[in-house]
Enzyme design. Structure first.
Site, short mmCIF file in Angstrom:
data_model
loop_
_atom_site.label_atom_id
_atom_site.label_comp_id
_atom_site.label_asym_id
_atom_site.label_seq_id
_atom_site.Cartn_x
_atom_site.Cartn_y
_atom_site.Cartn_z
N GLY A 1 6.14 4.88 14.76
CA GLY A 1 6.25 5.05 13.31
C GLY A 1 5.80 6.41 12.81
O GLY A 1 6.47 7.06 12.04
N GLU B 1 0.07 -4.28 23.13
CA GLU B 1 0.71 -3.02 23.56
C GLU B 1 -0.02 -2.41 24.74
O GLU B 1 -1.24 -2.47 24.79
CB GLU B 1 0.70 -2.01 22.40
CG GLU B 1 1.51 -2.49 21.22
CD GLU B 1 1.46 -1.53 20.04
OE1 GLU B 1 0.97 -0.40 20.19
OE2 GLU B 1 1.92 -1.93 18.97
N ARG C 1 1.23 -4.03 12.35
CA ARG C 1 0.50 -4.34 13.59
C ARG C 1 1.10 -5.62 14.19
O ARG C 1 1.47 -6.54 13.46
CB ARG C 1 -0.98 -4.57 13.32
CG ARG C 1 -1.79 -3.28 13.12
CD ARG C 1 -1.89 -2.46 14.40
NE ARG C 1 -2.70 -1.27 14.26
CZ ARG C 1 -2.21 -0.04 14.02
NH1 ARG C 1 -0.91 0.15 13.87
NH2 ARG C 1 -3.03 0.99 13.94
N SER D 1 1.18 -8.80 -2.28
CA SER D 1 0.13 -7.85 -1.96
C SER D 1 -1.15 -8.33 -2.61
O SER D 1 -1.09 -9.04 -3.62
CB SER D 1 0.52 -6.48 -2.51
OG SER D 1 -0.14 -5.45 -1.82
N ARG D 2 -2.30 -7.87 -2.06
CA ARG D 2 -3.58 -8.26 -2.66
C ARG D 2 -3.65 -7.80 -4.11
O ARG D 2 -4.13 -8.49 -4.97
CB ARG D 2 -4.74 -7.65 -1.87
CG ARG D 2 -5.19 -8.54 -0.73
CD ARG D 2 -6.31 -7.89 0.00
NE ARG D 2 -5.94 -6.54 0.40
CZ ARG D 2 -6.57 -5.80 1.31
NH1 ARG D 2 -7.63 -6.29 1.91
NH2 ARG D 2 -6.16 -4.59 1.61
N HIS E 1 6.15 1.83 19.29
CA HIS E 1 5.08 2.24 18.34
C HIS E 1 5.21 3.74 18.00
O HIS E 1 4.31 4.53 18.31
CB HIS E 1 3.69 1.94 18.92
CG HIS E 1 2.62 1.88 17.84
ND1 HIS E 1 1.50 1.10 17.93
CD2 HIS E 1 2.50 2.54 16.66
CE1 HIS E 1 0.74 1.27 16.86
NE2 HIS E 1 1.33 2.14 16.07
N GLY F 1 0.86 -1.19 0.00
CA GLY F 1 0.00 0.00 0.00
C GLY F 1 0.89 1.24 0.00
O GLY F 1 2.06 1.17 -0.40
N ARG F 2 0.35 2.36 0.49
CA ARG F 2 1.12 3.61 0.48
C ARG F 2 2.45 3.47 1.23
O ARG F 2 3.49 3.90 0.77
CB ARG F 2 0.33 4.72 1.17
CG ARG F 2 -0.89 5.20 0.45
CD ARG F 2 -1.46 6.37 1.24
NE ARG F 2 -2.71 6.82 0.70
CZ ARG F 2 -3.90 6.31 1.02
NH1 ARG F 2 -3.99 5.31 1.87
NH2 ARG F 2 -5.01 6.79 0.49
N ILE F 3 2.39 2.87 2.46
CA ILE F 3 3.60 2.84 3.29
C ILE F 3 4.60 1.83 2.71
O ILE F 3 5.80 2.10 2.65
CB ILE F 3 3.25 2.52 4.76
CG1 ILE F 3 2.27 3.58 5.31
CG2 ILE F 3 4.51 2.45 5.62
CD1 ILE F 3 1.70 3.29 6.69
N THR G 1 6.39 -2.63 11.21
CA THR G 1 5.83 -1.35 11.66
C THR G 1 4.32 -1.34 11.38
O THR G 1 3.71 -0.27 11.41
CB THR G 1 6.47 -0.16 10.91
OG1 THR G 1 6.33 -0.37 9.50
CG2 THR G 1 7.94 0.01 11.26
C1 DGY Z 1 -1.69 4.25 12.71
O1 DGY Z 1 -1.97 5.35 12.22
O2 DGY Z 1 -2.32 3.23 12.43
C2 DGY Z 1 -0.55 4.20 13.67
O3 DGY Z 1 -0.14 2.90 13.90
C3 DGY Z 1 -0.98 4.83 14.95
O4 DGY Z 1 -2.21 4.32 15.27
#
Ligand code: DGY
Length: 327
Positions: A295, A275, A246, A184-185, A293, A162-164, A244
């Protein structure tokens, strides 16, 4: 008479510029303690606010919705501060006629930067090196001291383009000459893939071929423990894992064991299954980098996330289409 401002509850403190802007449009209630709200408090907020603005630390589960329903739900919009929304039961929200929005796009580069930082840290053993210097035990340079893995020119496997994922791919390819493969899908459109010559493949092939595997997929029932014992074994003893996305995507017990036994070379984590508790098996591993967490945690990005959530709120107040509607 009717110019009463809508009640908008923030479950945490937000960047002050955003809070100030929101205060002009809403009666803003802020959790000044800035600690996670427990389920009763979240249910109460659903009953007392027109707009509720949660973050990743607020589990708005079926149980929380059920508690609120007993008392009468008032909220019409859940404007999440963040792109991931796996902490919200969106089907339940939808059944109750509550719209849910998120903040995509604005945290892409900040999150990809932390993915790249983790990749470099675990490959080049920078956490270990810093601990050594601070401990006072460093006894000077020598040709065989703290040897690590070069990053430049290696193969990076991206799970979830995706974007990230794409931003990470570009930084790794253009900055470090890395070869990019991905699962990726959906496939990248030609023009996007061309800039980085990314090749799409099946997950098992990606795990076999990558020197570094970086996770950028959402947490869904399909991705839960996608990286399990078998996946880690497929990666092999030269490979590193970066997360980064989940915590739920990795079986943390299997990861701890693979790191301890040298079945993979190392890992870098910014997210965890429960978390802020961390599986204790992960805490003492030298070949693992652990971040809290962070990012999206730059001044610029957190302010942009708040403003993006506020854009969703303004659209809702104006009766317009919500720019980042999830349901
Ligand atoms: C997101 O935007 O999903 C980050 O992990 C913070 O929640």
């Amino acid at each position: 008479m009717t110019d009463k401002k809508p009640i908008c509850q923030l479950t945490r403190k937000w960047p002050s510029r955003v809070e100030k802007a929101m205060g002009d449009k809403c009666e803003l209630l802020i959790n000044d303690e800035d600690k996670s709200l427990h389920r009763e408090a979240l249910a109460a907020a659903l009953c007392s606010s027109d707009i509720l603005c949660p973050t990743v630390t607020d589990s708005i589960s079926a149980e929380v919705f059920a508690l609120a329903e007993e008392r009468g739900v008032r909220t019409k919009l859940l404007a999440n501060f963040g792109v991931g929304f796996n902490h919200i039961d969106i089907e339940h929200a939808s059944r109750l006629g509550i719209a849910v929005t998120n903040t995509p796009g604005v945290l892409t580069d900040a999150t990809a930067e932390i993915s790249m930082a983790l990749l470099l840290m675990c490959a080049r053993r920078t956490g270990e090196g810093e601990r050594l210097v601070r401990s006072g035990a460093w006894d000077g340079w020598r040709p065989t001291h703290m040897l690590s893995t070069q990053v430049t020119g290696k193969t990076l496997g991206i799970i979830g383009m995706g974007r990230i994922g794409l931003a990470m791919a570009k930084k790794a390819h253009h900055g470090f000459g890395m070869q990019i493969i991905y699962s990726s899908r959906s496939a990248l459109e030609g023009s996007l893939a061309e800039g980085i010559s990314a090749i799409r493949c099946e997950l098992s092939e990606l795990l076999q071929k990558s020197d570094f595997v970086s996770l950028h997929c959402p947490s869904t029932p399909e991705t839960k423990h996608l990286i399990d014992r078998e996946a880690l074994t497929t990666m092999g003893s030269h490979a590193f894992l970066i997360n980064t996305a989940r915590g739920e995507v990795i079986d943390e017990a299997a990861l701890a064991s693979a790191l301890r036994e040298g079945e993979i070379a190392g890992a870098g984590l910014d997210v965890y299954q429960n978390e802020p508790s961390i599986n204790t098996a992960l805490l003492n591993l030298e070949n693992l980098v652990l971040l809290p967490h962070m990012g999206s945690g730059t001044n610029e990005t957190r302010e942009a996330m708040g403003m993006c959530a506020f854009d969703n709120i303004k659209a809702y107040l104006n009766g317009a289409e919500l720019p980042n509607r999830v349901v």
